[in-house]
Design a protein around this motif. Structure first.
Motif, mmCIF file in Angstrom:
data_model
loop_
_atom_site.group_PDB
_atom_site.id
_atom_site.type_symbol
_atom_site.label_atom_id
_atom_site.label_comp_id
_atom_site.label_asym_id
_atom_site.label_seq_id
_atom_site.Cartn_x
_atom_site.Cartn_y
_atom_site.Cartn_z
ATOM 1 N N GLY A 11 0.799 -1.231 0.000
ATOM 2 C CA GLY A 11 0.000 0.000 0.000
ATOM 3 C C GLY A 11 0.831 1.280 0.000
ATOM 4 O O GLY A 11 0.560 2.203 0.750
ATOM 5 N N SER A 12 1.812 1.336 -0.885
ATOM 6 C CA SER A 12 2.697 2.517 -0.909
ATOM 7 C C SER A 12 2.058 3.691 -1.641
ATOM 8 O O SER A 12 2.631 4.780 -1.699
ATOM 9 C CB SER A 12 4.033 2.148 -1.548
ATOM 10 N N SER A 13 0.887 3.463 -2.213
ATOM 11 C CA SER A 13 0.107 4.556 -2.789
ATOM 12 C C SER A 13 -1.354 4.145 -2.697
ATOM 13 O O SER A 13 -1.666 2.975 -2.464
ATOM 14 C CB SER A 13 0.507 4.819 -4.241
ATOM 15 N N PHE A 14 -2.232 5.136 -2.872
ATOM 16 C CA PHE A 14 -3.666 4.869 -2.718
ATOM 17 C C PHE A 14 -4.406 5.572 -3.844
ATOM 18 O O PHE A 14 -4.115 6.723 -4.133
ATOM 19 C CB PHE A 14 -4.141 5.400 -1.356
ATOM 20 N N GLN A 15 -5.345 4.867 -4.466
ATOM 21 C CA GLN A 15 -6.143 5.461 -5.550
ATOM 22 C C GLN A 15 -7.629 5.339 -5.219
ATOM 23 O O GLN A 15 -8.045 4.370 -4.598
ATOM 24 C CB GLN A 15 -5.907 4.740 -6.897
ATOM 25 N N PHE A 16 -8.392 6.317 -5.650
ATOM 26 C CA PHE A 16 -9.846 6.180 -5.645
ATOM 27 C C PHE A 16 -10.384 6.871 -6.890
ATOM 28 O O PHE A 16 -9.666 7.607 -7.574
ATOM 29 C CB PHE A 16 -10.479 6.734 -4.353
ATOM 30 N N LEU A 17 -11.652 6.588 -7.188
ATOM 31 C CA LEU A 17 -12.255 7.135 -8.414
ATOM 32 C C LEU A 17 -13.367 8.114 -8.053
ATOM 33 O O LEU A 17 -14.114 7.890 -7.098
ATOM 34 C CB LEU A 17 -12.862 6.001 -9.259
ATOM 35 N N LEU A 18 -13.429 9.180 -8.816
ATOM 36 C CA LEU A 18 -14.547 10.131 -8.719
ATOM 37 C C LEU A 18 -15.270 10.069 -10.072
ATOM 38 O O LEU A 18 -15.123 10.960 -10.908
ATOM 39 C CB LEU A 18 -14.013 11.542 -8.436
ATOM 40 N N PRO A 19 -16.014 8.997 -10.285
ATOM 41 C CA PRO A 19 -16.569 8.777 -11.621
ATOM 42 C C PRO A 19 -17.563 9.887 -11.973
ATOM 43 O O PRO A 19 -18.366 10.280 -11.141
ATOM 44 C CB PRO A 19 -17.298 7.427 -11.503
ATOM 45 N N ASP A 20 -17.449 10.361 -13.182
ATOM 46 C CA ASP A 20 -18.385 11.354 -13.722
ATOM 47 C C ASP A 20 -18.318 12.717 -13.044
ATOM 48 O O ASP A 20 -19.204 13.531 -13.219
ATOM 49 C CB ASP A 20 -19.835 10.813 -13.688
ATOM 50 N N TRP A 21 -17.291 12.998 -12.266
ATOM 51 C CA TRP A 21 -17.113 14.347 -11.751
ATOM 52 C C TRP A 21 -16.556 15.203 -12.896
ATOM 53 O O TRP A 21 -15.680 14.767 -13.639
ATOM 54 C CB TRP A 21 -16.113 14.386 -10.589
ATOM 55 N N SER A 22 -16.998 16.428 -13.018
ATOM 56 C CA SER A 22 -16.453 17.317 -14.048
ATOM 57 C C SER A 22 -15.030 17.720 -13.647
ATOM 58 O O SER A 22 -14.651 17.621 -12.472
ATOM 59 C CB SER A 22 -17.317 18.570 -14.166
ATOM 60 N N ILE A 71 -11.846 6.388 -17.434
ATOM 61 C CA ILE A 71 -11.417 6.011 -16.086
ATOM 62 C C ILE A 71 -10.386 7.006 -15.551
ATOM 63 O O ILE A 71 -10.502 7.499 -14.426
ATOM 64 C CB ILE A 71 -10.882 4.558 -16.091
ATOM 65 N N LEU A 72 -9.398 7.346 -16.381
ATOM 66 C CA LEU A 72 -8.355 8.280 -15.913
ATOM 67 C C LEU A 72 -8.940 9.647 -15.571
ATOM 68 O O LEU A 72 -8.403 10.352 -14.715
ATOM 69 C CB LEU A 72 -7.249 8.441 -16.963
ATOM 70 N N ALA A 73 -10.029 10.010 -16.222
ATOM 71 C CA ALA A 73 -10.650 11.305 -15.933
ATOM 72 C C ALA A 73 -11.144 11.375 -14.494
ATOM 73 O O ALA A 73 -11.385 12.464 -13.979
ATOM 74 C CB ALA A 73 -11.805 11.553 -16.894
ATOM 75 N N GLY A 74 -11.277 10.218 -13.840
ATOM 76 C CA GLY A 74 -11.767 10.231 -12.462
ATOM 77 C C GLY A 74 -10.820 9.628 -11.444
ATOM 78 O O GLY A 74 -11.176 9.483 -10.280
ATOM 79 N N VAL A 75 -9.592 9.255 -11.852
ATOM 80 C CA VAL A 75 -8.671 8.608 -10.900
ATOM 81 C C VAL A 75 -7.912 9.640 -10.087
ATOM 82 O O VAL A 75 -7.294 10.541 -10.650
ATOM 83 C CB VAL A 75 -7.633 7.713 -11.617
ATOM 84 N N VAL A 76 -7.963 9.493 -8.781
ATOM 85 C CA VAL A 76 -7.173 10.343 -7.890
ATOM 86 C C VAL A 76 -6.156 9.446 -7.187
ATOM 87 O O VAL A 76 -6.472 8.328 -6.772
ATOM 88 C CB VAL A 76 -8.070 11.072 -6.877
ATOM 89 N N ASP A 77 -4.942 9.948 -7.070
ATOM 90 C CA ASP A 77 -3.802 9.145 -6.626
ATOM 91 C C ASP A 77 -3.086 9.871 -5.495
ATOM 92 O O ASP A 77 -2.971 11.094 -5.512
ATOM 93 C CB ASP A 77 -2.871 8.983 -7.836
#
Ligand SMILES: *Cc1c(COP(=O)(O)O)cnc(C)c1O
Length: 411
Positions: free
Chosen positions: A303-314, A364-370
């Motif tokens: 878990g050296s990094s963490f990602q989550f998605l904000l799908p369909d957020w502008s 997918i990349l449009a909503g990936v936060v890292d």
């Protein structure tokens, strides 16, 4: 009550262990930094490091080199990729991966990724058939492993060899098999932001004597390969020693000395990263509009990094969210920006590759936060970071559409 603010540094790793500092000073004192500069009876730190990593990971052979990117390029050459060849790779990865493909004159063919941030097998099969590519450079980007047994079976069927980019999976495993042991070659990085740290550095591991003999020669072993302790026997070099170019990228004894004491720390680091990851995950579960990446049962991840998605957020909403999180000390990276900021993971930014259209990955990349998770964060720090993200995601996610804002600049 004033809002809590996170004060930790997202780029501060742990110091080098004292044993590594002492070993490095010993190398500096004797001055024999070049891996083949040894006195009678001495075994170079670089050779010991390779032997110890091979044994740790269960590989027959190991070669230490100058960087992770070098390891990837060397692996491509060693398996026989030549200029003009198509090489498959994940559309979501880091610049050194397509860069390694381009460094040998080959053509990156990007494969769509799924919402789990792993390779899309249907697209892999279609692209392998359409291009005739014989090699997949599989990037375990941000530590997410695809179903490795299914992938190995699919690639065997397609006649595609797998080179694994394990920059984010040193210490990870799929059903107990270490990451790096599924393909013909596994490549690792020891750059400061990875799982062991010598500033720069890389490994290749393999059980294939022919491939590894070429890799050793490529790395700049001259005719001194018999001094390695985790290389194939001298016979394996006979046919290739005069025809393999020297593309120098050796590991030196100083960095090897810094790394050797860190190998034993990897299992403990995996456990500590896991605790931090789970604190983030628990703190972010159930936020409306925010999707977690669920980890498969078979996967042992780091878990050296963490990602989550904000799908369909502008873009404006994501920009506002990142800005508010940053104002409270939480540095988040978004890969959807049109212009690259600091490091980039958008295939459109790699203009040396032929233009390709990957609508699924774009979406997918449009909503990936890292987010980076250095081990200098405590578990409580991670719980605090999650509270801040949760609060800001609720405010921005549920609020009115914001004005377009300039994206915050982080490293
Ligand atoms: C860091 C990294 C590499 C290798 O990078 P170097 O800086 O050359 O060691 C390769 N792939 C990914 C996904 C990475 O993050």
């Amino acid at each position: 009550m004033s809002e809590e603010r996170f004060e930790g540094s997202f780029t501060q790793q742990e110091p080098i262990p004292e044993a590594g500092i002492e070993a490095a000073i010993a190398v500096l004192r004797h001055g024999r930094l070049h891996r083949y500069n040894t006195v009678a009876g001495e075994i170079a730190e670089a050779a010991l490091l390779e032997e110890e990593f091979a044994s740790l990971i269960g590989a027959k052979y190991c070669l230490a080199v100058a960087s992770g990117g070098y390891a990837l390029g060397c692996a491509l050459r060693a398996v026989g990729v030549v200029a003009g060849d198509a090489v498959l790779t994940n559309a979501f990865t880091l610049a050194p991966v397509p860069g390694a493909i381009a460094s040998v004159g080959a053509r990156p063919v990007f494969v769509e990724v799924t919402e789990a941030l792993v390779l899309d097998f249907a697209d892999l099969e279609a692209k392998a058939r359409a291009t005739g590519a014989r090699v997949l450079m599989l990037s375990h980007m941000r530590g997410h492993l695809c179903d490795m047994e299914a992938l190995v079976a699919l690639c065997a069927r397609l006649g595609v060899q797998i080179i694994e980019d394990c920059a984010h999976t040193m210490g990870a495993a799929w059903n107990g098999v270490p990451s790096g042991r599924h393909g013909v070659v596994g490549c690792y990085s020891m750059q400061t932001y990875k799982h062991i740290n010598s500033g720069e550095g890389g490994f290749l591991i393999s059980d294939d004597a022919g491939v590894m003999a070429r890799a050793v020669l490529l790395s700049g072993s001259y005719m001194l390969y018999a001094r390695h302790r985790a290389a194939p026997p001298p016979e394996a070099f006979e046919d290739v020693r005069m025809v393999t170019p020297n593309v120098s990228g050796r590991m030196d004894n100083l960095r090897a000395a810094i790394l050797r004491p860190q190998l034993a720390l990897i299992p403990d680091r995996v456990v500590r990263w896991g605790a931090r990851y789970r604190a983030l995950e628990a703190g972010l579960r159930g936020v409306p509009g925010l999707t977690l990446v669920e980890r498969p049962e078979a996967e042992t991840y780091v878990g050296s990094s963490f990602q989550f998605l904000l799908p369909d957020w502008s873009a404006a909403r994501i920009g506002a969210f990142l800005g508010r999180a940053l104002a409270r000390g939480v540095e988040l990276k978004w890969f959807g920006a049109a212009d690259p900021v600091a490091f980039t993971s958008r295939y459109q930014h790699w203009g040396y590759a032929a233009p390709q259209s990957l609508p699924q990955t774009d979406r997918i990349l449009a909503g990936v936060v890292d987010m980076r998770v250095p081990l200098t964060f405590s578990v409580e720090d991670c719980a605090q970071v999650a509270r801040i993200i949760r609060a800001e995601a609720l405010i921005v996610g549920q609020g009115p559409e914001p004005e377009a804002v300039a994206l915050p600049v982080i490293q």
